[in-house]
Design a protein around this motif. Structure first.
Motif, short mmCIF file in Angstrom:
data_model
loop_
_atom_site.label_atom_id
_atom_site.label_comp_id
_atom_site.label_asym_id
_atom_site.label_seq_id
_atom_site.Cartn_x
_atom_site.Cartn_y
_atom_site.Cartn_z
N LYS A 88 0.81 -1.21 0.00
CA LYS A 88 0.00 0.00 0.00
C LYS A 88 0.85 1.28 0.00
O LYS A 88 0.45 2.31 0.50
CB LYS A 88 -0.99 0.02 1.17
CG LYS A 88 -2.03 -1.10 1.07
CD LYS A 88 -3.05 -1.00 2.19
CE LYS A 88 -4.27 -1.87 2.02
NZ LYS A 88 -4.10 -3.20 1.48
N TRP B 155 1.41 3.53 -2.18
CA TRP B 155 0.83 3.94 -3.46
C TRP B 155 1.72 4.90 -4.26
O TRP B 155 1.89 4.73 -5.46
CB TRP B 155 -0.54 4.58 -3.25
CG TRP B 155 -1.47 3.77 -2.40
CD1 TRP B 155 -2.06 4.15 -1.23
CD2 TRP B 155 -1.93 2.43 -2.64
NE1 TRP B 155 -2.84 3.14 -0.73
CE2 TRP B 155 -2.80 2.07 -1.57
CE3 TRP B 155 -1.71 1.49 -3.64
CZ2 TRP B 155 -3.42 0.84 -1.47
CZ3 TRP B 155 -2.34 0.26 -3.55
CH2 TRP B 155 -3.18 -0.06 -2.49
N VAL C 11 -4.18 1.39 -10.34
CA VAL C 11 -4.55 1.04 -8.96
C VAL C 11 -3.83 1.98 -7.98
O VAL C 11 -4.45 2.51 -7.06
CB VAL C 11 -4.19 -0.44 -8.65
CG1 VAL C 11 -4.36 -0.74 -7.16
CG2 VAL C 11 -5.05 -1.38 -9.48
N SER C 12 -2.55 2.22 -8.22
CA SER C 12 -1.80 3.09 -7.31
C SER C 12 -2.34 4.52 -7.36
O SER C 12 -2.42 5.20 -6.34
CB SER C 12 -0.30 3.06 -7.62
OG SER C 12 -0.02 3.57 -8.89
N PHE D 2 -5.49 5.35 -8.23
CA PHE D 2 -6.84 5.29 -7.67
C PHE D 2 -6.79 5.46 -6.14
O PHE D 2 -7.56 6.22 -5.57
CB PHE D 2 -7.48 3.94 -8.03
CG PHE D 2 -8.83 3.72 -7.41
CD1 PHE D 2 -9.98 4.21 -8.03
CD2 PHE D 2 -8.97 3.04 -6.22
CE1 PHE D 2 -11.24 4.01 -7.46
CE2 PHE D 2 -10.21 2.84 -5.64
CZ PHE D 2 -11.35 3.33 -6.27
N HIS D 3 -5.85 4.75 -5.51
CA HIS D 3 -5.76 4.81 -4.04
C HIS D 3 -5.21 6.13 -3.53
O HIS D 3 -5.32 6.43 -2.34
CB HIS D 3 -4.94 3.63 -3.52
CG HIS D 3 -5.71 2.34 -3.59
ND1 HIS D 3 -6.74 2.04 -2.73
CD2 HIS D 3 -5.61 1.30 -4.45
CE1 HIS D 3 -7.24 0.86 -3.04
NE2 HIS D 3 -6.58 0.40 -4.09
N GLN D 4 -4.66 6.94 -4.42
CA GLN D 4 -4.23 8.29 -4.05
C GLN D 4 -5.30 9.30 -4.44
O GLN D 4 -5.09 10.50 -4.38
CB GLN D 4 -2.92 8.65 -4.74
CG GLN D 4 -1.74 7.79 -4.31
CD GLN D 4 -0.52 8.16 -5.12
OE1 GLN D 4 0.15 9.15 -4.84
NE2 GLN D 4 -0.23 7.39 -6.16
N LYS D 5 -6.44 8.81 -4.88
CA LYS D 5 -7.58 9.62 -5.33
C LYS D 5 -7.24 10.47 -6.55
O LYS D 5 -7.82 11.53 -6.77
CB LYS D 5 -8.12 10.48 -4.17
CG LYS D 5 -8.65 9.64 -3.02
CD LYS D 5 -9.33 10.46 -1.98
CE LYS D 5 -10.08 9.67 -0.92
NZ LYS D 5 -9.64 8.32 -0.63
N TYR E 32 -12.63 -1.29 -11.42
CA TYR E 32 -12.11 -0.01 -10.94
C TYR E 32 -12.73 1.16 -11.66
O TYR E 32 -13.08 2.17 -11.04
CB TYR E 32 -10.58 0.04 -11.07
CG TYR E 32 -9.84 -0.47 -9.86
CD1 TYR E 32 -9.73 0.29 -8.70
CD2 TYR E 32 -9.25 -1.73 -9.85
CE1 TYR E 32 -9.06 -0.16 -7.58
CE2 TYR E 32 -8.57 -2.20 -8.74
CZ TYR E 32 -8.49 -1.42 -7.60
OH TYR E 32 -7.82 -1.87 -6.49
#
Length: 86
Positions: A18, A20, A47-48, A50-53, A81
Motif C-alpha cells: 500500500k 501507493w 490502482v496506485s 486510484f488509491h491516491q484519489k 475499478y
C-alpha cells in the motif's frame, strides 16, 4: 527495451504494501518500456493512482490497460475499478 522484471516485482511489492506513491512512480517509469506486461503495468499504475484519489490519471491508466489485449481476469478487474469511478 525489455522490462526489468526485478523492477516490476519491486513495484508490485510496493503496491501490495500500500505504498501507493512509490508504486506509482516505479510503474510510471516501467510503463514506458514496451513489453507483453504493458497491460499489467498500466493496470497497477491505475490502482496506485486510484488509491491516491488521482481519479483522472487512474482512468487514463486503466483505459491504456484495456487498449492492449488484457486477459479476461485483468479486463474484469480494470472495468471494476473504472466502475468505482463512474
Amino acid at each position: 527495451a525489455e522490462v526489468n522484471t526485478s523492477e516490476f516485482k519491486k513495484a508490485k511489492v510496493l503496491l501490495d504494501s500500500k505504498k501507493w506513491e512509490a508504486a506509482e512512480k516505479l510503474f510510471k517509469k516501467l510503463a514506458t518500456t514496451k513489453t507483453i506486461l504493458k497491460e499489467h503495468k498500466y493496470y497497477y499504475l491505475g490502482v496506485s493512482q486510484f488509491h491516491q484519489k488521482k481519479f483522472e490519471e487512474a482512468q487514463k491508466s486503466f483505459q491504456e490497460a484495456l487498449s492492449g489485449q488484457p486477459s479476461s481476469k485483468l479486463k474484469n478487474e480494470t472495468q471494476s475499478y473504472l466502475g468505482k469511478m463512474a
